[in-house]
Write a protein that holds these residues in place. Structure first.
Motif, PDB file in Angstrom:
ATOM      1  N   ARG A  46      95.495 -13.526 -37.808  1.00 46.53           N
ATOM      2  CA  ARG A  46      95.698 -12.739 -38.667  1.00 46.53           C
ATOM      3  C   ARG A  46      94.362 -12.525 -39.723  1.00 46.53           C
ATOM      4  NH1 ARG A  46     101.300 -15.037 -41.378  1.00 46.53           N
ATOM      5  NH2 ARG A  46     102.746 -13.643 -39.867  1.00 46.53           N
ATOM      6  N   ARG A  74      89.546  -5.179 -38.777  1.00 49.43           N
ATOM      7  CA  ARG A  74      89.809  -4.028 -39.592  1.00 49.43           C
ATOM      8  C   ARG A  74      88.806  -3.508 -40.688  1.00 49.43           C
ATOM      9  NH1 ARG A  74      96.265  -5.365 -40.598  1.00 49.43           N
ATOM     10  NH2 ARG A  74      97.262  -4.364 -38.629  1.00 49.43           N
ATOM     11  N   LEU A 134      92.099 -10.497 -37.394  1.00 50.19           N
ATOM     12  CA  LEU A 134      92.472  -8.946 -37.551  1.00 50.19           C
ATOM     13  C   LEU A 134      91.909  -8.296 -38.632  1.00 50.19           C
ATOM     14  CD1 LEU A 134      94.005  -6.738 -36.251  1.00 50.19           C
ATOM     15  CD2 LEU A 134      96.122  -7.432 -37.309  1.00 50.19           C
ATOM     16  N   VAL A 176      90.235  -3.911 -32.965  1.00 50.02           N
ATOM     17  CA  VAL A 176      91.409  -3.963 -33.781  1.00 50.02           C
ATOM     18  C   VAL A 176      92.538  -4.045 -32.908  1.00 50.02           C
ATOM     19  CG1 VAL A 176      92.870  -2.748 -35.319  1.00 50.02           C
ATOM     20  CG2 VAL A 176      90.512  -3.021 -35.904  1.00 50.02           C
ATOM     21  N   ARG A 177      92.626  -3.193 -31.975  1.00 47.17           N
ATOM     22  CA  ARG A 177      93.988  -3.088 -30.824  1.00 47.17           C
ATOM     23  C   ARG A 177      93.891  -4.528 -30.324  1.00 47.17           C
ATOM     24  NH1 ARG A 177      92.220   2.173 -30.139  1.00 47.17           N
ATOM     25  NH2 ARG A 177      90.999   1.747 -28.491  1.00 47.17           N
ATOM     26  N   LYS A 179      92.958  -7.547 -31.344  1.00 48.91           N
ATOM     27  CA  LYS A 179      93.377  -8.511 -32.254  1.00 48.91           C
ATOM     28  C   LYS A 179      94.781  -8.411 -32.715  1.00 48.91           C
ATOM     29  CE  LYS A 179      89.244 -10.376 -32.463  1.00 48.91           C
ATOM     30  NZ  LYS A 179      89.097 -11.691 -31.981  1.00 48.91           N
ATOM     31  N   GLN A 180      95.232  -7.218 -32.815  1.00 45.49           N
ATOM     32  CA  GLN A 180      96.697  -7.011 -32.919  1.00 45.49           C
ATOM     33  C   GLN A 180      97.512  -7.471 -31.903  1.00 45.49           C
ATOM     34  OE1 GLN A 180      96.706  -2.791 -33.332  1.00 45.49           O
ATOM     35  NE2 GLN A 180      96.756  -2.754 -35.730  1.00 45.49           N
ATOM     36  N   ASP A 181      97.165  -7.323 -30.794  1.00 43.57           N
ATOM     37  CA  ASP A 181      97.744  -7.791 -29.534  1.00 43.57           C
ATOM     38  C   ASP A 181      97.788  -9.130 -29.546  1.00 43.57           C
ATOM     39  OD1 ASP A 181      98.218  -5.021 -28.470  1.00 43.57           O
ATOM     40  OD2 ASP A 181      96.478  -5.123 -27.058  1.00 43.57           O
TER      41      ASP A 181
END
Length: 245
Positions: A135, A142, A138, A44-45, A47-49
């Motif tokens: 998106r 999640r 991500l 998740v981190r 993909k967020q980055d």
């Protein structure tokens, strides 16, 4: 220490309950879902980055597009002003020549700016697609994290239910033992993990070591109500019938 042989045999039932409680504790610490959650959180981190990076690029392109459009508008406004001035008939021959030269320059400049804008718009479209993809990725990460968390919570709930039940069972069972025997058992269990184990075929059921001749003689010669212990690991040896007896 002495204890009724039947009471000593019940220690094996208590030991089984304690073994199950130990397994619950171990499983709670080593649930595979814990590792899955750690991996899912890292994903998740990541993909967020990745999303932040492409969104930043998109924001930069939006600013570039806006700046380019502003510059094109300025060139068009300058061109329109020059044309109106030429059409007014209020300028001399030299100024008219200068205005014609400037108009040609403005038209070339406008062409270059519009080509650049088209390239920026194409790049923006590609990056916008990257943002949409990031998106989606991500959201998938999640969802995977949420699923792993749900599995962990369900597993922990099952373990907690088992622990509550077996702890209650142990509390009831413990009341049936003399205090000195229970203290000895608990102390051994805390030190070595197993408080009592069956003694069969010359072997301690706790450490699985076969007793030597001297130790074996001591066990066999001990009275039935004598509490005997393994010389290797210290566990209370509960003498049970040999297979076939």
């Amino acid at each position: 220490m002495k204890a009724d042989p039947a009471v000593q045999r019940r220690l094996l039932d208590l030991a089984e309950v304690d073994a199950e409680l130990a397994r619950v504790t171990h499983r709670r610490r080593t649930l595979p879902e814990i590792a899955e959650i750690a991996e899912a959180e890292q994903l998740v981190r990541t993909k967020q980055d990745a999303l932040v990076a492409v969104e930043t690029t998109l924001g930069d392109l939006d600013r570039d597009v806006k700046r380019q459009e502003t510059e094109i508008d300025q060139v068009r406004a300058r061109e329109e002003r020059d044309r109106k001035l030429m059409q007014s008939g209020s300028v001399g021959a030299k100024q008219l020549t200068d205005l014609e030269h400037e108009l040609a320059t403005l038209q070339r400049r406008q062409g270059v700016l519009e080509d650049d804008l088209l390239e920026l718009m194409e790049r923006r479209e590609a990056v916008e697609a990257d943002v949409s993809f990031a998106r989606v990725e991500l959201d998938k990460a999640r969802e995977a994290l949420e699923a792993a968390t749900s599995r962990r919570d369900a597993a922990l709930a099952d373990l907690e239910s088992t622990e509550i039940k077996r702890t209650a069972d142990r509390s009831m069972m413990a009341k049936g033992f003399p205090d000195d025997l229970l203290k000895l058992y608990d102390r051994q269990r805390e030190q070595r993990g197993i408080g009592a184990a069956p003694f069969q075929s010359r072997r301690c059921g706790a450490c699985r070591i076969e007793l030597d001749r001297s130790a074996l003689s001591k066990v066999k010669e001990a009275a039935a109500d004598e509490v005997v212990r393994c010389e290797e690991c210290g566990a209370i040896l509960v003498r049970v019938a040999e297979p076939g007896q």
